[in-house]
Design a protein around this motif. Sequence first.
Motif, PDB file in Angstrom:
ATOM      1  N   TYR A 273      85.493 104.381  24.526  1.00 12.89           N
ATOM      2  CA  TYR A 273      86.169 103.384  25.372  1.00 12.89           C
ATOM      3  C   TYR A 273      87.677 103.401  25.151  1.00 12.89           C
ATOM      4  O   TYR A 273      88.358 102.400  25.370  1.00 12.89           O
ATOM      5  N   GLN A 276      89.926 102.319  28.178  1.00 11.82           N
ATOM      6  CA  GLN A 276      89.771 100.908  28.506  1.00 11.82           C
ATOM      7  C   GLN A 276      90.382 100.011  27.436  1.00 11.82           C
ATOM      8  O   GLN A 276      91.108  99.052  27.748  1.00 11.82           O
ATOM      9  N   LEU A 277      90.089 100.306  26.165  1.00 10.93           N
ATOM     10  CA  LEU A 277      90.574  99.438  25.092  1.00 10.93           C
ATOM     11  C   LEU A 277      92.091  99.468  24.981  1.00 10.93           C
ATOM     12  O   LEU A 277      92.726  98.422  24.775  1.00 10.93           O
ATOM     13  N   TYR A 297      86.306 105.598  33.963  1.00  8.83           N
ATOM     14  CA  TYR A 297      86.415 104.883  32.683  1.00  8.83           C
ATOM     15  C   TYR A 297      86.865 103.447  32.917  1.00  8.83           C
ATOM     16  O   TYR A 297      88.017 103.093  32.664  1.00  8.83           O
ATOM     17  N   HIS A 299      84.254 100.366  32.819  1.00  8.83           N
ATOM     18  CA  HIS A 299      83.495  99.357  32.085  1.00  8.83           C
ATOM     19  C   HIS A 299      83.789  99.424  30.596  1.00  8.83           C
ATOM     20  O   HIS A 299      83.999 100.496  30.024  1.00  8.83           O
ATOM     21  N   CYS A 300      83.807  98.239  29.949  1.00  7.07           N
ATOM     22  CA  CYS A 300      83.955  98.143  28.501  1.00  7.07           C
ATOM     23  C   CYS A 300      83.178  96.920  28.019  1.00  7.07           C
ATOM     24  O   CYS A 300      83.315  95.831  28.605  1.00  7.07           O
ATOM     25  N   TYR A 304      83.926  94.426  22.544  1.00  5.50           N
ATOM     26  CA  TYR A 304      84.963  95.387  22.186  1.00  5.50           C
ATOM     27  C   TYR A 304      86.295  94.984  22.810  1.00  5.50           C
ATOM     28  O   TYR A 304      87.351  95.091  22.173  1.00  5.50           O
ATOM     29  N   ALA A 305      86.234  94.539  24.057  1.00  8.56           N
ATOM     30  CA  ALA A 305      87.451  94.096  24.733  1.00  8.56           C
ATOM     31  C   ALA A 305      88.080  92.913  24.009  1.00  8.56           C
ATOM     32  O   ALA A 305      89.318  92.808  23.927  1.00  8.56           O
TER      33      ALA A 305
END
Length: 334
Positions: A273, A276-277, A297, A299-300, A304-305
């Motif tokens: 991820y 995203q992160l 890329y 969805h996360c 974690y987000a």
Amino acid sequence: MGALRLTADAVRGVFAIMPTPALDGADDPAMADTLDRAETERAVNALIADGVHAIMSTGTFGECATLTWAELRDFAEILVSTAAGRVPVLVGATTLNTRDTIARARALRDLGVDGLLLGRPMWAQCDEENLVAYYRAVAEAVPELGIMVYDNPEAFKGKISTEAYAALAGIPQVVAAKYPVFGPQFEADLNAVAGRVRLLPVDRDWCTAYELGPTDVVACWSGSASCGPLPHVELSRRLLGGDVAGARAIAGELGAASAGFFPEGSFALFSRYNIQLEKIRINAAGYIKAGPCRPPYVHCPEEYAAGARASARRFAELDAAYRARVPAAARGQR
């Protein structure tokens, strides 16, 4: 062959990695042109005004893998024209094969970039012979450009070996390596390149790496500089100015701000991820409007987000604290 635009001796200080700002709606695969040009220009000027020593992009969270070539080319053109020679600009050209990478590298050279941030093809893992041959082929095709090897073991299916580093150091255009995972092999790799290639640890590991080679480990890379770079710039000033204790204190602050950013403390899990992160963290910090992620890329997992947003808050607070201490007139001094 013209002179190298970026030499190993010029690799010094904070090499800030910035995202490729995206317009609202960029997460929709039907959107043809996602590049936020105005924010790109603003972000480059802000980073340079705040004192970073170079700008890199279109690696992983710069979304080299998800930009169209037209978007990447336009983005690179804005980076170069906005930086206007004030700091070196390195742009990623990595593709799934050598010929396309060379075509991109030549186009980027013609736009005026100083160097390439260059990973290797990853559909199948390159063995040492193919890895070195790939970098040599690109170097020979664009001999004016310095190459920053991108040694990401997750993205490129393995860590570059010490033996391969020794061979890469024999290619004059290979001037540096982005070294994401600092560990026991770093010292062996540092000895193998023998001062011909600058190995760049991440900002929070810079002090530890520096002590293994004070004359050679004179630069770091930083993605979190895009959350606000003043603590990173002060880290560089202290470390390269000889104040190792002061630099180590700042590195500790950067490490504390990064806590929880890697899900479950795992680089391998983070790498699933990564885009995203990083963009979640940069957006939440507020220094650069990175915009949404480009597909696929997107969805996360929310847990974690949440870690990325918490890290963003700490980085924003840290940058604000240094911003209060460092007069505006002194921030661009390198």
